[in-house]
Design an enzyme around this catalytic site. Structure first.
Site, PDB file in Angstrom:
ATOM      1  N   CYS A  73     -59.996 -42.585 -47.275  1.00 48.80           N
ATOM      2  CA  CYS A  73     -60.881 -43.427 -48.095  1.00 48.80           C
ATOM      3  C   CYS A  73     -61.825 -44.226 -47.186  1.00 48.80           C
ATOM      4  O   CYS A  73     -62.641 -43.641 -46.493  1.00 48.80           O
ATOM      5  CB  CYS A  73     -60.070 -44.298 -49.040  1.00 48.80           C
ATOM      6  SG  CYS A  73     -61.088 -45.039 -50.359  1.00 48.80           S
ATOM      7  N   GLU A  75     -51.963 -39.952 -50.728  1.00 44.88           N
ATOM      8  CA  GLU A  75     -50.691 -40.603 -51.038  1.00 44.88           C
ATOM      9  C   GLU A  75     -50.549 -40.947 -52.519  1.00 44.88           C
ATOM     10  O   GLU A  75     -49.455 -41.287 -52.986  1.00 44.88           O
ATOM     11  CB  GLU A  75     -50.521 -41.857 -50.174  1.00 44.88           C
ATOM     12  CG  GLU A  75     -51.373 -43.051 -50.571  1.00 44.88           C
ATOM     13  CD  GLU A  75     -52.805 -43.013 -50.064  1.00 44.88           C
ATOM     14  OE1 GLU A  75     -53.466 -44.072 -50.163  1.00 44.88           O
ATOM     15  OE2 GLU A  75     -53.265 -41.964 -49.580  1.00 44.88           O
ATOM     16  N   HIS A 126     -57.294 -40.282 -52.082  1.00 45.36           N
ATOM     17  CA  HIS A 126     -56.034 -40.844 -51.588  1.00 45.36           C
ATOM     18  C   HIS A 126     -54.926 -39.791 -51.704  1.00 45.36           C
ATOM     19  O   HIS A 126     -54.377 -39.612 -52.783  1.00 45.36           O
ATOM     20  CB  HIS A 126     -55.651 -42.089 -52.397  1.00 45.36           C
ATOM     21  CG  HIS A 126     -56.470 -43.288 -52.064  1.00 45.36           C
ATOM     22  ND1 HIS A 126     -56.139 -44.150 -51.045  1.00 45.36           N
ATOM     23  CD2 HIS A 126     -57.619 -43.759 -52.604  1.00 45.36           C
ATOM     24  CE1 HIS A 126     -57.042 -45.111 -50.976  1.00 45.36           C
ATOM     25  NE2 HIS A 126     -57.956 -44.893 -51.901  1.00 45.36           N
TER      26      HIS A 126
END
Length: 197
Positions: free
Chosen positions: A76, A179, A177
């Protein structure tokens, strides 16, 4: 083992939780001496690119990061930091990958920030091993990296085509992202941890 560049980049709990779920060992890098402990580096980031760059300057790690020859992944704002310049705060960044970070144009009739799931198209890059084209990843951003076929390894469309992932040598960046992107995102992290140069 992955070293996470610790420069006050905001909440990194979701990243460390994802690495823990994948049984990928990690630690925090607070100074230049700690870079040697790790085989791979992640530059996380949320928020404002200019402010993030100022925080990174405070760590004294900038020149050491530029000299790294091991795999580095910016996530990001961490990806945006790898670029030359951001329109966010008119900020000069690391200039590792010579592309520009720009603001989404409000005249495109899109909601800003770009928030939510978006399909990507990727090249056959090792970072995307096992991931189908049109796979969905989770994005949260108001600024984007201009599409450049020299460095682009994945693109997305949101009012315009932009770089969802870039690479130059050992430096990689993803705008989404991983994650927060379910199984596909975890596979990105796993693929990154397996990269060798």
């Amino acid at each position: 083992m992955i070293g996470i560049i610790n420069y006050g980049a905001g909440n990194i709990f979701s990243l460390t939780a994802a690495l823990a779920r994948l049984n990928i060992a990690y630690g925090m890098v607070n100074n230049e001496d700690e870079l040697e402990k790790y085989s791979h580096m992640i530059i996380p980031g949320v928020g404002h690119a200019g402010a993030a760059m100022e925080k990174l300057k405070d760590t004294g790690l900038i020149e050491a990061i530029k000299k790294l020859s091991k795999p580095v992944l910016g996530i990001c704002v961490g990806m945006q930091l790898l670029t030359e310049h951001s329109e966010e705060g008119d900020s000069t960044l690391l200039n590792i990958i010579p592309v520009m970070t720009k603001k989404f144009d409000k005249t495109l009739s899109i909601k800003i920030p770009h928030m939510g799931w978006n399909a990507i198209q990727h090249t056959n890059n090792s970072l995307f091993k096992g991931i189908e084209n049109n796979e969905q990843f989770y994005f949260v951003h108001s600024y984007f990296i201009e599409y450049n076929p020299t460095f682009d390894i994945a693109s997305a469309d949101y009012g315009l085509k932009f770089s969802a992932a870039i690479q130059k040598n050992n430096f990689y960046g993803v705008q989404f992202h991983p994650e927060k992107s379910g199984k596909a995102g975890e596979l990105i992290l796993k693929n990154f941890s397996n990269l060798s140069l």
